[in-house]
Design a protein around this motif. Sequence first.
Motif, PDB file in Angstrom:
ATOM      1  N   GLY A  10       0.823  -1.195   0.000  1.00 43.83           N
ATOM      2  CA  GLY A  10       0.000   0.000   0.000  1.00 43.83           C
ATOM      3  C   GLY A  10       0.862   1.252   0.000  1.00 43.83           C
ATOM      4  N   GLN A  11       0.270   2.352  -0.381  1.00 45.58           N
ATOM      5  CA  GLN A  11       1.009   3.613  -0.430  1.00 45.58           C
ATOM      6  C   GLN A  11       1.408   4.031   0.979  1.00 45.58           C
ATOM      7  N   ALA A 109      10.594  -0.675   3.057  1.00 42.02           N
ATOM      8  CA  ALA A 109      11.746   0.233   3.154  1.00 42.02           C
ATOM      9  C   ALA A 109      11.892   1.047   1.872  1.00 42.02           C
ATOM     10  N   MET A 110      11.726   0.388   0.737  1.00 43.09           N
ATOM     11  CA  MET A 110      11.827   1.090  -0.543  1.00 43.09           C
ATOM     12  C   MET A 110      10.713   2.122  -0.680  1.00 43.09           C
ATOM     13  N   ALA A 111       9.508   1.783  -0.198  1.00 45.31           N
ATOM     14  CA  ALA A 111       8.382   2.721  -0.245  1.00 45.31           C
ATOM     15  C   ALA A 111       8.622   3.931   0.647  1.00 45.31           C
ATOM     16  N   CYS A 112       9.514   3.786   1.627  1.00 45.42           N
ATOM     17  CA  CYS A 112       9.890   4.908   2.494  1.00 45.42           C
ATOM     18  C   CYS A 112      11.076   5.685   1.923  1.00 45.42           C
ATOM     19  N   GLY A 113      11.527   5.297   0.730  1.00 47.15           N
ATOM     20  CA  GLY A 113      12.619   6.006   0.071  1.00 47.15           C
ATOM     21  C   GLY A 113      13.998   5.669   0.582  1.00 47.15           C
ATOM     22  N   LEU A 114      14.147   4.468   1.160  1.00 45.02           N
ATOM     23  CA  LEU A 114      15.464   4.074   1.659  1.00 45.02           C
ATOM     24  C   LEU A 114      16.241   3.279   0.614  1.00 45.02           C
ATOM     25  N   PRO A 115      17.529   3.547   0.489  1.00 48.81           N
ATOM     26  CA  PRO A 115      18.373   2.660  -0.308  1.00 48.81           C
ATOM     27  C   PRO A 115      18.593   1.387   0.509  1.00 48.81           C
ATOM     28  N   SER A 116      18.869   0.285  -0.173  1.00 47.55           N
ATOM     29  CA  SER A 116      19.022  -0.993   0.511  1.00 47.55           C
ATOM     30  C   SER A 116      20.369  -1.628   0.216  1.00 47.55           C
ATOM     31  N   ILE A 117      20.838  -2.382   1.186  1.00 43.01           N
ATOM     32  CA  ILE A 117      21.957  -3.292   0.992  1.00 43.01           C
ATOM     33  C   ILE A 117      21.367  -4.680   1.172  1.00 43.01           C
ATOM     34  N   VAL A 118      21.454  -5.493   0.125  1.00 40.48           N
ATOM     35  CA  VAL A 118      20.846  -6.819   0.163  1.00 40.48           C
ATOM     36  C   VAL A 118      21.831  -7.883  -0.292  1.00 40.48           C
ATOM     37  N   SER A 119      21.600  -9.103   0.165  1.00 41.36           N
ATOM     38  CA  SER A 119      22.410 -10.231  -0.289  1.00 41.36           C
ATOM     39  C   SER A 119      22.001 -10.617  -1.698  1.00 41.36           C
ATOM     40  N   ALA A 120      22.950 -11.215  -2.410  1.00 42.70           N
ATOM     41  CA  ALA A 120      22.756 -11.562  -3.821  1.00 42.70           C
ATOM     42  C   ALA A 120      21.999 -12.882  -3.946  1.00 42.70           C
ATOM     43  N   ILE A 121      20.731 -12.850  -3.557  1.00 45.90           N
ATOM     44  CA  ILE A 121      19.877 -14.019  -3.673  1.00 45.90           C
ATOM     45  C   ILE A 121      18.589 -13.613  -4.377  1.00 45.90           C
ATOM     46  N   GLN A 122      17.975 -14.607  -5.033  1.00 49.01           N
ATOM     47  CA  GLN A 122      16.706 -14.305  -5.698  1.00 49.01           C
ATOM     48  C   GLN A 122      15.704 -13.871  -4.643  1.00 49.01           C
ATOM     49  N   LYS A 164      15.397   7.461  -3.940  1.00 48.63           N
ATOM     50  CA  LYS A 164      14.349   7.926  -4.858  1.00 48.63           C
ATOM     51  C   LYS A 164      14.026   6.865  -5.899  1.00 48.63           C
ATOM     52  N   ASN A 165      15.051   6.205  -6.417  1.00 47.97           N
ATOM     53  CA  ASN A 165      14.833   5.111  -7.372  1.00 47.97           C
ATOM     54  C   ASN A 165      14.037   3.971  -6.735  1.00 47.97           C
ATOM     55  N   SER A 166      14.316   3.693  -5.473  1.00 44.75           N
ATOM     56  CA  SER A 166      13.588   2.643  -4.757  1.00 44.75           C
ATOM     57  C   SER A 166      12.110   2.975  -4.671  1.00 44.75           C
ATOM     58  N   LEU A 167      11.817   4.197  -4.284  1.00 44.58           N
ATOM     59  CA  LEU A 167      10.429   4.638  -4.165  1.00 44.58           C
ATOM     60  C   LEU A 167       9.718   4.552  -5.513  1.00 44.58           C
ATOM     61  N   LEU A 168      10.359   5.017  -6.567  1.00 44.22           N
ATOM     62  CA  LEU A 168       9.761   4.968  -7.904  1.00 44.22           C
ATOM     63  C   LEU A 168       9.507   3.533  -8.350  1.00 44.22           C
ATOM     64  N   LYS A 169      10.430   2.639  -8.046  1.00 45.87           N
ATOM     65  CA  LYS A 169      10.255   1.245  -8.448  1.00 45.87           C
ATOM     66  C   LYS A 169       9.058   0.613  -7.738  1.00 45.87           C
ATOM     67  N   VAL A 170       8.941   0.859  -6.442  1.00 45.34           N
ATOM     68  CA  VAL A 170       7.805   0.304  -5.691  1.00 45.34           C
ATOM     69  C   VAL A 170       6.499   0.868  -6.224  1.00 45.34           C
ATOM     70  N   GLU A 171       6.469   2.169  -6.455  1.00 48.03           N
ATOM     71  CA  GLU A 171       5.238   2.791  -6.959  1.00 48.03           C
ATOM     72  C   GLU A 171       4.846   2.250  -8.329  1.00 48.03           C
ATOM     73  N   SER A 172       5.830   1.992  -9.192  1.00 50.58           N
ATOM     74  CA  SER A 172       5.514   1.573 -10.561  1.00 50.58           C
ATOM     75  C   SER A 172       5.329   0.068 -10.714  1.00 50.58           C
ATOM     76  N   GLN A 173       6.011  -0.732  -9.887  1.00 52.12           N
ATOM     77  CA  GLN A 173       5.978  -2.175 -10.108  1.00 52.12           C
ATOM     78  C   GLN A 173       5.419  -2.999  -8.959  1.00 52.12           C
ATOM     79  N   PHE A 174       5.362  -2.448  -7.761  1.00 49.25           N
ATOM     80  CA  PHE A 174       4.963  -3.253  -6.609  1.00 49.25           C
ATOM     81  C   PHE A 174       3.875  -2.610  -5.758  1.00 49.25           C
ATOM     82  N   SER A 175       3.110  -1.693  -6.331  1.00 48.36           N
ATOM     83  CA  SER A 175       2.027  -1.101  -5.560  1.00 48.36           C
ATOM     84  C   SER A 175       0.878  -2.107  -5.455  1.00 48.36           C
ATOM     85  N   GLN A 176       0.137  -2.029  -4.381  1.00 50.06           N
ATOM     86  CA  GLN A 176      -1.011  -2.903  -4.188  1.00 50.06           C
ATOM     87  C   GLN A 176      -2.001  -2.766  -5.338  1.00 50.06           C
TER      88      GLN A 176
END
Length: 188
Positions: A10-11, A109-122, A164-176
Amino acid sequence: PITCVPNGIGQVMERVNTQEFDLITVCRLVKWKNLDKLITANAQLQTSLIIVGSGPEEANLRILAKNTNSNVTFTGLLNEELVLDYLFRSKIFVLISSYEGLSFSLLQAMACGLPSIVSAIQGNTDVVKTEKEGIVINLNQENSLIAAVNLLLNDQTKRSVLGKNSLLKVESQFSQKTQINKIISQLI
Protein backbone atom coordinates in the motif's frame (compact mmCIF):
# COMPACT_ATOMS: atom_id res chain seq x y z
CA PRO A 1 -0.81 -20.82 -18.17
CA ILE A 2 0.46 -19.65 -14.82
CA THR A 3 1.14 -16.03 -14.02
CA CYS A 4 3.12 -14.94 -10.98
CA VAL A 5 1.92 -11.74 -9.37
CA PRO A 6 4.37 -10.68 -6.64
CA ASN A 7 3.53 -8.95 -3.37
CA GLY A 8 2.14 -5.46 -3.52
CA ILE A 9 2.42 -2.75 -0.91
CA GLY A 10 0.00 0.00 0.00
CA GLN A 11 1.01 3.61 -0.43
CA VAL A 12 3.14 4.96 2.40
CA MET A 13 2.44 8.51 3.50
CA GLU A 14 5.59 10.56 2.97
CA ARG A 15 7.32 11.91 6.07
CA VAL A 16 10.56 13.66 6.87
CA ASN A 17 13.35 11.17 7.49
CA THR A 18 15.18 12.17 10.68
CA GLN A 19 18.11 9.78 9.95
CA GLU A 20 18.62 8.91 13.63
CA PHE A 21 19.83 5.40 12.81
CA ASP A 22 22.49 4.54 10.26
CA LEU A 23 21.15 1.05 9.56
CA ILE A 24 17.84 -0.74 9.97
CA THR A 25 16.62 -4.25 9.36
CA VAL A 26 13.10 -5.59 9.76
CA CYS A 27 12.86 -9.37 9.92
CA ARG A 28 12.31 -12.48 11.96
CA LEU A 29 15.37 -13.10 14.14
CA VAL A 30 16.54 -16.43 12.74
CA LYS A 31 19.97 -17.71 11.69
CA TRP A 32 19.48 -17.44 7.91
CA LYS A 33 18.94 -13.67 8.18
CA ASN A 34 22.68 -13.35 9.03
CA LEU A 35 22.07 -10.75 11.71
CA ASP A 36 25.26 -11.84 13.46
CA LYS A 37 27.21 -10.55 10.44
CA LEU A 38 25.25 -7.30 10.50
CA ILE A 39 25.85 -6.76 14.23
CA THR A 40 29.57 -7.51 13.85
CA ALA A 41 29.90 -5.11 10.90
CA ASN A 42 27.97 -2.48 12.86
CA ALA A 43 30.46 -2.80 15.71
CA GLN A 44 33.44 -2.49 13.35
CA LEU A 45 31.94 0.54 11.64
CA GLN A 46 30.82 2.15 14.91
CA THR A 47 27.44 2.89 13.35
CA SER A 48 23.99 2.68 14.86
CA LEU A 49 21.66 -0.21 14.03
CA ILE A 50 18.03 -0.83 14.82
CA ILE A 51 16.68 -4.37 14.56
CA VAL A 52 12.90 -4.59 14.27
CA GLY A 53 11.49 -8.04 14.87
CA SER A 54 11.61 -11.00 17.19
CA GLY A 55 12.52 -14.64 16.96
CA PRO A 56 14.48 -17.53 18.43
CA GLU A 57 17.90 -15.89 17.90
CA GLU A 58 17.09 -12.71 19.84
CA ALA A 59 18.90 -13.68 23.06
CA ASN A 60 22.04 -14.75 21.15
CA LEU A 61 22.00 -11.55 19.08
CA ARG A 62 21.66 -9.39 22.20
CA ILE A 63 24.67 -11.14 23.73
CA LEU A 64 26.68 -10.67 20.52
CA ALA A 65 25.78 -6.96 20.42
CA LYS A 66 26.86 -6.54 24.03
CA ASN A 67 30.09 -8.54 23.62
CA THR A 68 31.12 -6.63 20.48
CA ASN A 69 30.05 -3.26 21.92
CA SER A 70 27.78 -2.83 18.90
CA ASN A 71 25.34 0.07 19.08
CA VAL A 72 22.15 -1.92 18.46
CA THR A 73 18.57 -1.13 19.44
CA PHE A 74 16.23 -4.12 19.56
CA THR A 75 12.54 -3.20 19.29
CA GLY A 76 10.88 -6.59 19.25
CA LEU A 77 7.76 -7.17 17.17
CA LEU A 78 5.98 -3.93 16.19
CA ASN A 79 2.80 -2.99 14.37
CA GLU A 80 3.07 -1.65 10.82
CA GLU A 81 2.77 2.00 11.78
CA LEU A 82 5.67 1.75 14.25
CA VAL A 83 7.77 -0.15 11.69
CA LEU A 84 7.21 2.68 9.21
CA ASP A 85 8.13 5.20 11.90
CA TYR A 86 11.51 3.50 12.42
CA LEU A 87 12.10 3.22 8.67
CA PHE A 88 11.61 7.00 8.41
CA ARG A 89 14.20 7.43 11.17
CA SER A 90 16.90 5.46 9.33
CA LYS A 91 19.40 5.98 6.52
CA ILE A 92 19.92 2.49 5.02
CA PHE A 93 17.86 -0.71 5.00
CA VAL A 94 19.82 -3.99 5.21
CA LEU A 95 18.54 -7.47 4.33
CA ILE A 96 21.36 -10.01 4.02
CA SER A 97 19.47 -13.29 4.22
CA SER A 98 20.84 -16.59 2.93
CA TYR A 99 17.47 -17.16 1.27
CA GLU A 100 14.41 -15.00 0.88
CA GLY A 101 11.11 -14.80 -0.93
CA LEU A 102 9.93 -11.40 -2.04
CA SER A 103 10.40 -9.53 1.22
CA PHE A 104 7.52 -7.32 2.32
CA SER A 105 9.88 -5.44 4.65
CA LEU A 106 12.21 -4.69 1.72
CA LEU A 107 9.26 -3.27 -0.24
CA GLN A 108 8.24 -1.20 2.81
CA ALA A 109 11.75 0.23 3.15
CA MET A 110 11.83 1.09 -0.54
CA ALA A 111 8.38 2.72 -0.25
CA CYS A 112 9.89 4.91 2.49
CA GLY A 113 12.62 6.01 0.07
CA LEU A 114 15.46 4.07 1.66
CA PRO A 115 18.37 2.66 -0.31
CA SER A 116 19.02 -0.99 0.51
CA ILE A 117 21.96 -3.29 0.99
CA VAL A 118 20.85 -6.82 0.16
CA SER A 119 22.41 -10.23 -0.29
CA ALA A 120 22.76 -11.56 -3.82
CA ILE A 121 19.88 -14.02 -3.67
CA GLN A 122 16.71 -14.30 -5.70
CA GLY A 123 13.89 -12.41 -4.04
CA ASN A 124 16.26 -9.58 -3.13
CA THR A 125 17.71 -9.27 -6.63
CA ASP A 126 14.22 -9.46 -8.15
CA VAL A 127 13.66 -6.04 -6.59
CA VAL A 128 17.04 -4.37 -6.02
CA LYS A 129 19.54 -3.84 -8.80
CA THR A 130 22.98 -2.79 -7.63
CA GLU A 131 23.71 0.91 -8.06
CA LYS A 132 20.07 1.42 -9.07
CA GLU A 133 17.96 0.98 -5.89
CA GLY A 134 20.73 -0.13 -3.57
CA ILE A 135 23.77 -2.34 -3.37
CA VAL A 136 23.74 -6.10 -3.84
CA ILE A 137 26.53 -7.84 -1.93
CA ASN A 138 28.05 -11.30 -1.98
CA LEU A 139 28.10 -12.52 1.62
CA ASN A 140 31.02 -14.82 0.80
CA GLN A 141 33.23 -11.83 0.02
CA GLU A 142 34.80 -10.64 3.24
CA ASN A 143 34.08 -7.00 4.06
CA SER A 144 31.51 -6.58 1.25
CA LEU A 145 28.91 -5.47 3.79
CA ILE A 146 31.31 -3.01 5.43
CA ALA A 147 32.32 -1.58 2.05
CA ALA A 148 28.68 -1.13 1.02
CA VAL A 149 27.74 0.59 4.28
CA ASN A 150 30.76 2.90 4.05
CA LEU A 151 29.95 3.76 0.44
CA LEU A 152 26.37 4.78 1.25
CA LEU A 153 27.06 6.52 4.55
CA ASN A 154 29.83 8.60 3.00
CA ASP A 155 27.84 9.63 -0.07
CA GLN A 156 24.60 11.45 0.79
CA THR A 157 23.88 12.09 -2.89
CA LYS A 158 24.15 8.40 -3.79
CA ARG A 159 21.90 7.49 -0.83
CA SER A 160 19.35 10.02 -1.97
CA VAL A 161 19.38 8.89 -5.63
CA LEU A 162 19.11 5.20 -4.72
CA GLY A 163 16.33 5.99 -2.25
CA LYS A 164 14.35 7.93 -4.86
CA ASN A 165 14.83 5.11 -7.37
CA SER A 166 13.59 2.64 -4.76
CA LEU A 167 10.43 4.64 -4.16
CA LEU A 168 9.76 4.97 -7.90
CA LYS A 169 10.26 1.25 -8.45
CA VAL A 170 7.81 0.30 -5.69
CA GLU A 171 5.24 2.79 -6.96
CA SER A 172 5.51 1.57 -10.56
CA GLN A 173 5.98 -2.17 -10.11
CA PHE A 174 4.96 -3.25 -6.61
CA SER A 175 2.03 -1.10 -5.56
CA GLN A 176 -1.01 -2.90 -4.19
CA LYS A 177 -3.21 -1.29 -6.81
CA THR A 178 -0.97 -2.44 -9.68
CA GLN A 179 -0.80 -6.00 -8.35
CA ILE A 180 -4.57 -6.22 -7.79
CA ASN A 181 -5.16 -4.99 -11.35
CA LYS A 182 -2.82 -7.71 -12.64
CA ILE A 183 -4.88 -10.35 -10.82
CA ILE A 184 -8.16 -8.93 -12.10
CA SER A 185 -6.86 -8.85 -15.66
CA GLN A 186 -6.02 -12.57 -15.38
CA LEU A 187 -9.60 -13.34 -14.30
CA ILE A 188 -11.27 -11.52 -17.17
